[in-house]
Design an enzyme around this catalytic site. Sequence first.
Site, PDB file in Angstrom:
ATOM      1  N   SER A  33      -2.257  64.721 -13.953  1.00 14.95           N
ATOM      2  CA  SER A  33      -2.000  63.919 -12.762  1.00 14.95           C
ATOM      3  C   SER A  33      -3.321  63.554 -12.105  1.00 14.95           C
ATOM      4  O   SER A  33      -4.372  63.612 -12.747  1.00 14.95           O
ATOM      5  CB  SER A  33      -1.090  64.694 -11.800  1.00 14.95           C
ATOM      6  OG  SER A  33      -0.628  63.852 -10.775  1.00 14.95           O
ATOM      7  N   ASN A  34      -3.309  63.146 -10.866  1.00 10.33           N
ATOM      8  CA  ASN A  34      -4.539  62.786 -10.144  1.00 10.33           C
ATOM      9  C   ASN A  34      -4.389  63.127  -8.666  1.00 10.33           C
ATOM     10  O   ASN A  34      -3.337  63.602  -8.242  1.00 10.33           O
ATOM     11  CB  ASN A  34      -4.864  61.303 -10.362  1.00 10.33           C
ATOM     12  CG  ASN A  34      -3.749  60.408  -9.857  1.00 10.33           C
ATOM     13  OD1 ASN A  34      -3.482  60.338  -8.661  1.00 10.33           O
ATOM     14  ND2 ASN A  34      -3.066  59.724 -10.774  1.00 10.33           N
ATOM     15  N   HIS A  35      -5.440  62.860  -7.880  1.00  8.28           N
ATOM     16  CA  HIS A  35      -5.481  63.307  -6.479  1.00  8.28           C
ATOM     17  C   HIS A  35      -4.845  62.350  -5.480  1.00  8.28           C
ATOM     18  O   HIS A  35      -5.039  62.509  -4.278  1.00  8.28           O
ATOM     19  CB  HIS A  35      -6.925  63.565  -6.056  1.00  8.28           C
ATOM     20  CG  HIS A  35      -7.507  64.805  -6.666  1.00  8.28           C
ATOM     21  ND1 HIS A  35      -7.020  66.051  -6.396  1.00  8.28           N
ATOM     22  CD2 HIS A  35      -8.512  64.973  -7.544  1.00  8.28           C
ATOM     23  CE1 HIS A  35      -7.710  66.954  -7.067  1.00  8.28           C
ATOM     24  NE2 HIS A  35      -8.627  66.313  -7.788  1.00  8.28           N
TER      25      HIS A  35
END
Length: 225
Positions: A33-35
């Site tokens: 995933s990512n931030h």
Amino acid sequence: TAEQFDTGVLAGKTVYITAGPTREPLDPVRYISNHSSGKMGYALAEAAVDAGARVRLISGPVNLPAPARMERVLVETAEDMLEASLEGIDGCDIFIAAAAVADYRPTAVAEHKIKKGAEEIMELHLVKNPDIVATVAGRPDKPFTVGFAAETRDLVDYARGKLERKNLDLVVANDVSAPGIGFNSNENAVTLVSRDSELSLPQTSKRQLASQLIRHIAERYTQTR
Ligand code: CTP
Ligand code: CA
């Protein structure tokens, strides 16, 4: 609020907004995933409702409460986000892709938790996810389509490339390397890039910026119809 009465620039319009990250599973306990916090997309959804629009917010996993006055569809993967984005798309007037979609997902999801092996290096095999905003903008009767471009260099050049490649009407270009703005922050500064113009909106709260963006989007949407 008073705003609802004097700025009903999107009254009667249906707006779809994607927001937050996607989460691509690797096995039952892990994902890629990512931030992305989802704050910009959620702020845009609020501003669109304030402008009188009927809003469908298609959201990846975020730590934000379900906003009132709109439909929220919660999704995990890019493929789920695409499916939720195409549902009822014929009735959508404006599509805003604020989500930070994972570009790739693991080629296969392991049925059981992957065990640590003896080898020091582990290789992951990834496959490209569908491009949601490009799929929407590739439709014959496409809505007015707005993309975001998160860049760390050559902001306007890359944004213009995305505008053309994905057949978008407008790109909101975002310098994610600048301190204090973007991904997890409460503030943002962007440049609006269209086929024939560029407009910089200076740093302010994502809430403020969202209502400015909705005003610009509504104006350009009206000009093109
Ligand atoms: N986007 C999308 N589906 C994807 C990837 C991106 O809908 N699979 C959308 C994003 O929501 C954003 C726009 O495309 O509105 C640009 O996303 P970005 O990550 O900046 O561009 P990419 O085309 O993925 O290129 P890169 O990550 O290499 O810069
Ligand atoms: Ca990307």
